[in-house]
Structures are given as structure tokens and as C-alpha cells.
Design an enzyme around this catalytic site. Structure first.
Site, PDB file in Angstrom:
ATOM      1  N   ASP A 106       1.095  -1.086  -0.193  1.00 12.14           N
ATOM      2  CA  ASP A 106      -0.332   0.073   0.031  1.00 12.14           C
ATOM      3  C   ASP A 106       1.261   1.796   0.143  1.00 12.14           C
ATOM      4  O   ASP A 106       0.480   1.787   0.145  1.00 12.14           O
ATOM      5  CB  ASP A 106      -1.282  -0.120   1.256  1.00 12.14           C
ATOM      6  CG  ASP A 106      -0.358   0.157   2.129  1.00 12.14           C
ATOM      7  OD1 ASP A 106       0.813  -0.796   2.706  1.00 12.14           O
ATOM      8  OD2 ASP A 106      -1.237   0.097   3.433  1.00 12.14           O
ATOM      9  N   LYS A 157       3.325   0.778  16.218  1.00 10.16           N
ATOM     10  CA  LYS A 157       2.462   2.085  16.586  1.00 10.16           C
ATOM     11  C   LYS A 157       2.807   2.804  17.483  1.00 10.16           C
ATOM     12  O   LYS A 157       1.918   2.262  18.642  1.00 10.16           O
ATOM     13  CB  LYS A 157       1.042   1.415  16.555  1.00 10.16           C
ATOM     14  CG  LYS A 157       0.478   0.596  15.298  1.00 10.16           C
ATOM     15  CD  LYS A 157       0.404   1.648  14.288  1.00 10.16           C
ATOM     16  CE  LYS A 157       0.717   0.868  12.785  1.00 10.16           C
ATOM     17  NZ  LYS A 157       0.186  -0.753  11.993  1.00 10.16           N
ATOM     18  N   ASP A 217       1.650   5.835   2.451  1.00 18.31           N
ATOM     19  CA  ASP A 217       1.115   5.007   2.091  1.00 18.31           C
ATOM     20  C   ASP A 217      -0.935   5.628   1.671  1.00 18.31           C
ATOM     21  O   ASP A 217      -1.168   6.158   2.528  1.00 18.31           O
ATOM     22  CB  ASP A 217       0.919   3.533   3.612  1.00 18.31           C
ATOM     23  CG  ASP A 217       0.216   4.479   4.602  1.00 18.31           C
ATOM     24  OD1 ASP A 217       0.225   5.154   5.421  1.00 18.31           O
ATOM     25  OD2 ASP A 217      -0.236   3.648   5.620  1.00 18.31           O
TER      26      ASP A 217
HETATM   27  N1  GDD Z   1      -0.273 -11.629   3.042  1.00 15.43           N
HETATM   28  C1  GDD Z   1      -0.999 -11.054   4.231  1.00 15.43           C
HETATM   29  N2  GDD Z   1      -1.052 -11.072   4.847  1.00 15.43           N
HETATM   30  N3  GDD Z   1      -0.584  -9.566   4.153  1.00 15.43           N
HETATM   31  C2  GDD Z   1      -0.969  -8.864   4.877  1.00 15.43           C
HETATM   32  C3  GDD Z   1      -1.251  -8.823   5.859  1.00 15.43           C
HETATM   33  C4  GDD Z   1      -1.509 -10.800   5.968  1.00 15.43           C
HETATM   34  O1  GDD Z   1      -1.898 -11.452   7.492  1.00 15.43           O
HETATM   35  N4  GDD Z   1      -2.353  -8.358   6.755  1.00 15.43           N
HETATM   36  C5  GDD Z   1      -1.660  -7.010   6.244  1.00 15.43           C
HETATM   37  N5  GDD Z   1      -0.428  -7.510   5.001  1.00 15.43           N
HETATM   38  C6  GDD Z   1      -0.262  -6.466   3.762  1.00 15.43           C
HETATM   39  C7  GDD Z   1      -1.069  -5.601   3.939  1.00 15.43           C
HETATM   40  O2  GDD Z   1      -1.992  -5.410   2.758  1.00 15.43           O
HETATM   41  C8  GDD Z   1      -0.396  -4.326   3.291  1.00 15.43           C
HETATM   42  O3  GDD Z   1       0.156  -4.474   2.025  1.00 15.43           O
HETATM   43  C9  GDD Z   1       0.811  -4.908   4.227  1.00 15.43           C
HETATM   44  O4  GDD Z   1       0.894  -6.053   4.249  1.00 15.43           O
HETATM   45  C10 GDD Z   1       1.327  -4.382   5.654  1.00 15.43           C
HETATM   46  O5  GDD Z   1      -0.007  -3.841   6.502  1.00 15.43           O
HETATM   47  P1  GDD Z   1      -1.432  -2.437   6.872  1.00 15.43           P
HETATM   48  O6  GDD Z   1      -2.096  -3.625   7.734  1.00 15.43           O
HETATM   49  O7  GDD Z   1      -1.165  -1.553   5.838  1.00 15.43           O
HETATM   50  O8  GDD Z   1       0.300  -2.570   7.665  1.00 15.43           O
HETATM   51  P2  GDD Z   1       0.651  -0.794   8.514  1.00 15.43           P
HETATM   52  O9  GDD Z   1       0.370   0.264   7.335  1.00 15.43           O
HETATM   53  O10 GDD Z   1      -0.786  -0.252  10.074  1.00 15.43           O
HETATM   54  O11 GDD Z   1       1.541  -0.725   9.484  1.00 15.43           O
HETATM   55  C11 GDD Z   1       2.760  -1.230   8.074  1.00 15.43           C
HETATM   56  O12 GDD Z   1       3.468  -0.233   7.548  1.00 15.43           O
HETATM   57  C12 GDD Z   1       3.862   1.190   7.776  1.00 15.43           C
HETATM   58  C13 GDD Z   1       4.231   1.880   6.655  1.00 15.43           C
HETATM   59  O13 GDD Z   1       3.195   2.387   6.454  1.00 15.43           O
HETATM   60  C14 GDD Z   1       4.224  -1.543   9.262  1.00 15.43           C
HETATM   61  O14 GDD Z   1       4.663  -2.397   8.390  1.00 15.43           O
HETATM   62  C15 GDD Z   1       4.370  -0.591  10.053  1.00 15.43           C
HETATM   63  O15 GDD Z   1       5.653  -0.350  10.500  1.00 15.43           O
HETATM   64  C16 GDD Z   1       4.891   0.754   8.725  1.00 15.43           C
HETATM   65  O16 GDD Z   1       5.634   1.769   9.050  1.00 15.43           O
HETATM   66 MG    MG Z   2      -0.969   0.298   5.881  1.00 20.22          MG
END
Ligand code: GDD
Ligand code: MG
Length: 370
Positions: A106, A157, A217
């Protein structure tokens, strides 16, 4: 080198846009977000891509297939239950060899991957995490490093009182294959809360690679609007040239714009879009293929997907409208309101203040007003 893109999340914060489409398939300047990510990888010399999918993988599979159309080798892997970010990579272990990349699916960035990989190798790192500065790290993973870039601490977080730096995990990793040994098979596991803190406690070298390249993102509707606007304003370096050559206005094939209509860029109109008499479209605005804007309507700073039908004297400002949605005459949709796909808004309505209409819903005439 191979890259795994994590696209298994449910995109809950983007509902109702993600009810029928997974987050990576949301259109950004009229192309699925994930297509931009794959094009980016290709531009960085990575043509071997594995998609780690879950939620609505069918939509992704139908659009991308084996990736030939985009000129990449695409392998699609679906997990039956969510395995988390690390579990999703462990699940594709059999397709990985040597050093590899992992990308959150994303993220839109201009990060220089070659430079990041060189940095990883020079330091003898096991895991290198791209870092980017943000104003408010609470929605992200905070990463503390020393002056050489070696990671000291992760706080996923963080609470406001735990914030010690504005550098966060930007969601692109260079990993050595042995990192996979720390991930349990067929179990929910995360890099951010599991693998990275684990590597740290075992004293393995993990580095942060700081970059000031464009980064966003698309986790929320506001960010989804921002990424479209940023591209339209030329802030994403590799997507600049397209719009510039059209002086801020790009009109797709077969578009039909009434001579009395006014377009003020930056605006992208998809194929076969119709803009009626005296209508006004002001950027940053994107209108998807086969959409129609009726006479005397005003569209400002909005994102319309494909096949949206707007009748006459409608006003849209800061709105997001999903595919196949219809808005009848004299209605206005303002202030971050989202009307998702296949909805209908009867005449004389005023939708404002971030109102969200779920897919397939109808609002009768003169039903909502602020
Ligand atoms: N295959 C798979 N399975 N992908 C997953 C799963 C899962 O169970 N859960 C989440 N993802 C994918 C999401 O589709 C996304 O592309 C990515 O992993 C990160 O998940 P998010 O749910 O978007 O996480 P976030 O935005 O809260 O936090 C993450 O991204 C931040 C930066 O945007 C973390 O990596 C943070 O540390 C980081 O700062
Ligand atoms: Mg994200």
C-alpha cells in the site's frame, strides 16, 4: 532479485471503498494502485514478483494474471487465513532464493532500491528496513537507529509519549534468506512485532536505510485522495512526464467534451468520458473511463472511478465516487464524502462531512442535508 509484495490486508480503514475491491486494486489516476507498484519495481530492475494475497485475491488475479501484459513474471499465492506480514512471506518461502525484497503493498514511493541494496551489502546487514520521516509516527512503526544506521529499537504504533524520532518503517525490506528461519510456518506472524525485535535481541545486524524520496501509504481515504493529488501535482518523480506534456490536462481516447465546458488542470479524464454543456471540472481531479458529467455540473478536487453518471447541476467537491454510481440532478457531495460503488443518490441531496455510503445503497430524493 525477487520481490514479495504483501497484499493480503483487508483495508479496513478504507471502507467502504474496499468492500468490493482489495486496497491494492483501488484506482489511482485510473490504474489499480498495485500496477503502479509493479511498474515501479520493473523500473528498478526487478521483474520477478510474488504477490502474497488474502482478502479478495480473486480481483487481483483476474486483473494481473501471470503479469505478462506488464512485462514481469508474476507468481500469485493466496493464504486461506491471514498469516500476517511475516507469515505471508514464510508462505512463499519455496519461491525465494538468496537476498530478496519485501514490500508493503500500500505504498507509493520513489525510493532508490539499487542504492538501498548496495547499502545492505556494504554493511553486511541481515535485514535492512527503508525509513522515511513523517510528522506523526503513531500510525506507523517507529525505528530508532544509531549514527551508522544500525537499528536499536522498534516500536510498532507508538504512543505519543514513546516518540523519540520521526523516522518510521517505510515498508520496504531487503532480507537475507536466513531471516525466514525465524518465522514459524502456517502461523500468524509479523515482521514489525515479531521478526525484527527477534533479530535485534539475537544481536543480528539490522539496518535502517533513510530516504527522503516521495513516500505515502494509502491506508485511509484522506491518503487515497492525497496520492492521486500528489501524482497530479507532479510530486511523484517517475510519474511526472505524463501529465506535463499535456499541460496539466489529460483526456483519454474517445472523450467527448462540450465546447462550453471548462477544464482547469491538473485533471485526468479516462477514455470515453463525456462532459456536458457549461460543466466545470477543476483539478486536482480524476474521472474514470466511461463516466459522464451532466450539463452545468461542477466537479472539483474529486476522484471518480469508471462508469459514474453525474446528472445536471450537480456539485462535487473533495468527493470520492465509486464505479457505476449515479448522482441525480441538483445534488451536492462535498467535504470528503465517499459514495462507493453501485450507489444511487437521488436528486436534491446534500452529502457532506465525510459521510460514507456503502456499495449498492440508494438514497431517495431530498433525503440527506446538512
Ligand atoms: N499476505 C498478507 N497477509 N498480507 C498482509 C496481511 C496478512 O495477513 N496483513 C497485512 N498485509 C499487508 C497489507 O495488505 C499491506 O500491504 C501490508 O501488509 C502492511 O499492512 P498494513 O495493515 O497496511 O500495516 P500498517 O500500515 O498498519 O503498518 C505497516 O506499514 C507501515 C508503513 O505504511 C507496518 O509495517 C509499519 O511498521 C509501517 O510503518
Ligand atoms: Mg498500511
Amino acid at each position: 532479485m525477487k520481490a514479495v509484495i504483501l497484499v493480503g490486508g483487508e483495508g479496513t480503514r478504507l471502507r467502504p471503498l474496499t468492500v468490493n475491491l482489495p486496497k491494492p486494486m483501488l484506482p489511482v489516476v485510473n490504474r489499480p494502485f498495485l500496477e503502479h507498484v509493479i511498474e515501479y519495481l520493473k523500473g528498478q530492475g526487478i521483474g520477478d514478483v510474488i504477490l502474497s494475497m488474502g482478502y479478495r485475491s480473486d480481483v487481483i488475479e483476474e486483473y494481473f494474471g501471470d503479469g505478462k501484459r506488464l512485462g514481469v513474471d508474476l507468481r500469485l499465492v493466496v493464504e486461506s487465513t491471514p498469516l500476517g506480514t511475516a507469515g505471508g512471506v514464510k508462505n512463499v518461502e519455496q519461491f525465494l532464493d538468496g537476498t530478496f525484497l519485501v514490500l508493503n503493498g500500500d505504498i507509493m514511493t520513489d525510493l532508490d532500491l539499487r542504492a538501498m541494496i548496495a547499502f545492505h551489502r556494504e554493511r553486511g546487514s541481515k535485514a535492512t528496513i527503508s525509513l522515511t520521516p513523517v510528522d506523526d509516527p503513531t500510525a506507523y512503526g517507529l525505528v530508532e537507529t544509531d549514527a551508522q544506521g544500525r537499528v536499536q529499537r522498534f516500536i510498532e504504533k507508538p504512543r505519543p509519549e514513546d516518540i523519540t524520532t520521526n523516522l518510521i518503517n517505510a515498508g520496504t525490506y531487503v532480507l537475507e534468506r536466513e531471516v525466514l528461519d525465524l518465522i514459524p510456518s502456517a502461523k500468524y506472524h509479523m515482521f514489525e512485532r515479531g521478526v525484527f525485535p527477534d533479530l535485534l535481541s539475537r544481536n543480528h545486524p539490522i539496518y535502517g536505510y533513510r530516504s527522503n524520496s516521495y513516500w505515502i501509504d494509502i491506508g485511509t481515504p484522506a491518503k487515497y485522495l492525497s496520492v492521486n493529488r500528489d501524482i497530479l501535482h507532479g510530486r511523484v518523480a517517475r510519474l511526472q512526464s505524463e501529465l506535463k506534456s499535456y499541460e496539466g490536462i489529460r483526456v483519454g481516447e474517445g472523450a467527448d467534451i462540450d465546447p462550453s465546458a471548462v477544464l482547469v488542470g491538473p485533471v485526468i479524464l479516462g477514455q470515453r468520458v463525456k462532459v456536458g454543456a457549461r460543466a466545470r471540472v477543476t483539478g486536482p481531479t480524476v474521472i474514470g473511463d466511461d463516466s459522464v458529467i451532466g450539463p452545468d455540473s461542477v466537479v472539483e478536487e474529486s476522484i471518480l472511478w469508471s462508469k459514474v453518471r453525474i446528472a445536471g447541476r450537480v456539485q462535487l467537491k473533495g468527493a470520492i465516487l465509486g464505479r457505476d454510481t449515479v448522482v441525480e440532478q441538483d445534488s451536492s457531495i462535498l467535504g470528503g464524502a465517499i459514495v462507493s460503488d453501485s450507489c444511487s443518490v437521488g436528486k436534491d441531496n446534500k452529502l457532506d462531512r465525510g459521510i460514507r455510503v456503502w456499495p449498492g445503497h440508494s438514497i431517495g430524493p431530498r433525503m440527506i442535508s446538512f
